[in-house]
Design a protein around this motif. Structure first.
Motif, PDB file in Angstrom:
ATOM      1  N   THR A 237       0.840  -1.199   0.000  1.00  0.00           N
ATOM      2  CA  THR A 237       0.000   0.000   0.000  1.00  0.00           C
ATOM      3  C   THR A 237       0.872   1.245   0.000  1.00  0.00           C
ATOM      4  O   THR A 237       1.753   1.402   0.847  1.00  0.00           O
ATOM      5  CB  THR A 237      -0.919   0.025   1.228  1.00  0.00           C
ATOM      6  N   ILE A 238       0.612   2.141  -0.952  1.00  0.00           N
ATOM      7  CA  ILE A 238       1.390   3.375  -1.096  1.00  0.00           C
ATOM      8  C   ILE A 238       0.432   4.560  -1.110  1.00  0.00           C
ATOM      9  O   ILE A 238      -0.556   4.558  -1.842  1.00  0.00           O
ATOM     10  CB  ILE A 238       2.217   3.362  -2.394  1.00  0.00           C
ATOM     11  N   GLY A 239       0.706   5.552  -0.286  1.00  0.00           N
ATOM     12  CA  GLY A 239      -0.032   6.801  -0.313  1.00  0.00           C
ATOM     13  C   GLY A 239       0.836   7.880  -0.934  1.00  0.00           C
ATOM     14  O   GLY A 239       2.010   8.042  -0.556  1.00  0.00           O
ATOM     15  N   LEU A 240       0.287   8.612  -1.909  1.00  0.00           N
ATOM     16  CA  LEU A 240       1.052   9.640  -2.619  1.00  0.00           C
ATOM     17  C   LEU A 240       0.338  10.970  -2.508  1.00  0.00           C
ATOM     18  O   LEU A 240      -0.840  11.091  -2.879  1.00  0.00           O
ATOM     19  CB  LEU A 240       1.224   9.247  -4.087  1.00  0.00           C
ATOM     20  N   GLY A 241       1.016  11.981  -1.967  1.00  0.00           N
ATOM     21  CA  GLY A 241       0.430  13.303  -1.798  1.00  0.00           C
ATOM     22  C   GLY A 241       0.593  14.151  -3.038  1.00  0.00           C
ATOM     23  O   GLY A 241       1.470  13.907  -3.869  1.00  0.00           O
ATOM     24  N   ASP A 242      -0.253  15.171  -3.162  1.00  0.00           N
ATOM     25  CA  ASP A 242      -0.220  16.037  -4.344  1.00  0.00           C
ATOM     26  C   ASP A 242       0.501  17.348  -4.053  1.00  0.00           C
ATOM     27  O   ASP A 242       0.119  18.410  -4.517  1.00  0.00           O
ATOM     28  CB  ASP A 242      -1.644  16.301  -4.851  1.00  0.00           C
ATOM     29  N   TRP A 243       1.579  17.255  -3.245  1.00  0.00           N
ATOM     30  CA  TRP A 243       2.369  18.445  -2.962  1.00  0.00           C
ATOM     31  C   TRP A 243       3.852  18.124  -3.160  1.00  0.00           C
ATOM     32  O   TRP A 243       4.259  16.969  -3.202  1.00  0.00           O
ATOM     33  CB  TRP A 243       2.120  18.942  -1.535  1.00  0.00           C
TER      34      TRP A 243
ATOM     35  N   ARG B 100       7.129  21.648   1.400  1.00  0.00           N
ATOM     36  CA  ARG B 100       6.276  21.421   2.565  1.00  0.00           C
ATOM     37  C   ARG B 100       6.924  20.369   3.461  1.00  0.00           C
ATOM     38  O   ARG B 100       7.381  19.338   2.986  1.00  0.00           O
ATOM     39  CB  ARG B 100       4.899  20.952   2.100  1.00  0.00           C
ATOM     40  N   GLN B 101       6.988  20.646   4.745  1.00  0.00           N
ATOM     41  CA  GLN B 101       7.656  19.733   5.685  1.00  0.00           C
ATOM     42  C   GLN B 101       6.757  18.562   6.048  1.00  0.00           C
ATOM     43  O   GLN B 101       6.393  18.353   7.202  1.00  0.00           O
ATOM     44  CB  GLN B 101       8.080  20.510   6.945  1.00  0.00           C
ATOM     45  N   ALA B 102       6.360  17.819   5.048  1.00  0.00           N
ATOM     46  CA  ALA B 102       5.565  16.609   5.249  1.00  0.00           C
ATOM     47  C   ALA B 102       5.882  15.657   4.110  1.00  0.00           C
ATOM     48  O   ALA B 102       5.901  16.056   2.943  1.00  0.00           O
ATOM     49  CB  ALA B 102       4.069  16.942   5.281  1.00  0.00           C
ATOM     50  N   ASP B 103       6.168  14.428   4.437  1.00  0.00           N
ATOM     51  CA  ASP B 103       6.491  13.445   3.412  1.00  0.00           C
ATOM     52  C   ASP B 103       5.318  13.289   2.458  1.00  0.00           C
ATOM     53  O   ASP B 103       4.175  13.125   2.887  1.00  0.00           O
ATOM     54  CB  ASP B 103       6.803  12.086   4.059  1.00  0.00           C
ATOM     55  N   ASN B 104       5.579  13.341   1.165  1.00  0.00           N
ATOM     56  CA  ASN B 104       4.478  13.214   0.210  1.00  0.00           C
ATOM     57  C   ASN B 104       4.311  11.796  -0.317  1.00  0.00           C
ATOM     58  O   ASN B 104       3.552  11.566  -1.254  1.00  0.00           O
ATOM     59  CB  ASN B 104       4.650  14.204  -0.955  1.00  0.00           C
TER      60      ASN B 104
END
Length: 321
Positions: A26-32, A37-41
């Motif tokens: 399972t992989i979650g990918l952010g749109d940033w 931004r100091q958050a893993d994307n």
């Protein structure tokens, strides 16, 4: 690619717009942009089943390759949780539970709970600490005998039990949170490759250990009790296993895997559904007709059928690797 995104850390955790299933991972990918931004994307969740079937480090390498194929660049890697498990054949969890219940242990965890199934009166192991920083002892094979996942069970027998189903199969599982990992100098997967053996030793000696005699917890001389010979053997085995975590995976003979139990489960689900609907069925042809109708009701569009066939093709490809 799933239709919806995924949260890491519960409903109030970080939301990732895209959820991908890749080789069972399972992989979650952010749109940033991670540089802005100091958050893993991107985050990865590998279950115990995936680690058994694909290999933990093999799965890790697959994700890194996928990132490169997506033209991504890895800026940093962080571990948020690690579960280390040791599987041992022909040692009963009840044997260790008897010692724990008799007070043969020293621990820095705040709680130790023996586990007993009251209906059958069967000891099933114990838990020391609380998730996600705890040590669990249980009979893994007994758990799998009640499961319909025959592939997982056969892979356990092939890769963990030497190809022969044992009478007992003990599992020791050390669950470690990020805060706990950082205390031991483990921040990234690269750190874990080097320190996995040391981490397992620490959990099973400094945090908890079974002793050769009952311990008076009110006294300050607990350290005088030596480790029990069986526990010493388990700790030593863990150090050896986690010191050699990059070994080749043993191929699983799929001819030994029977899907009959899964088919029976599916048949039971259809019967339960028809019973709730009050559908009268007296002949085989009627049952087949209602099953087809139920499936068509679930897959009610050409898009759903197309998605199904794509997903099934990918599953077959995964099974062939």
């Amino acid at each position: 690619m799933h239709r919806l995104g995924i949260n890491r850390g519960g409903e109030r955790g970080t939301h990732y717009a895209y959820q991908i299933s890749y080789a069972g991972i399972t992989i979650g990918l952010g749109d940033w942009n991670a540089e802005e931004r100091q958050a893993d994307n991107l985050f990865v969740r590998m279950t115990g089943e995936t680690c058994l079937l694909k290999g933990a480090w093999q799965g890790y390498d697959l994700v890194r390759e996928l990132v490169q194929q997506l033209s991504g660049r890895i800026l940093r890697e962080r571990l948020t949780r690690v579960d280390l498990c040791l599987d041992v054949t022909n040692v009963a969890a009840a044997e260790l539970q008897h010692l724990v219940e008799a007070g043969h242990f020293i621990t820095r965890f705040k709680a130790v709970h023996p586990q007993t199934e009251l209906v059958a009166g069967r000891r099933t192991g114990f838990t020391a600490g609380k998730s996600p920083q705890r040590l669990i002892c249980y009979d893994k094979l007994h758990e799998q005998r009640n499961s319909y996942n025959d592939l997982y069970r056969q892979t356990l027998i092939t890769r963990r039990y030497g190809g022969v189903e044992p009478e007992h199969a003990l599992r020791l599982e050390a669950q470690c949170s990020r805060a706990f990992l950082l205390e031991k100098g483990i921040d990234s997967p690269a750190d874990l490759r080097v320190k996995a053996s040391h981490l397992f030793h620490h959990v099973c000696t400094d945090k908890f250990r079974i002793t050769d005699r009952p311990v008076d917890r009110a006294s300050k001389n607990q350290s005088r009790a030596a480790m029990h010979d069986l526990w010493t053997a388990l700790v030593t085995a863990g150090e050896v296993v986690f010191g050699k975590i990059d070994g080749e995976l043993i191929p699983v003979d799929r001819s030994l895997i029977s899907p009959i139990r899964v088919f029976k489960q599916g048949f039971g689900c259809f019967v339960s559904g028809f019973k709730q609907m009050g559908v009268p069925i007296t002949r085989r042809a009627e049952l087949v007709r209602h099953v087809v109708k139920a499936v068509d009701g679930v897959m009610d569009s050409s898009e759903k059928w197309a998605d199904f066939f794509d997903e099934y093709r990918l599953l077959l490809e995964e099974c062939s690797t």
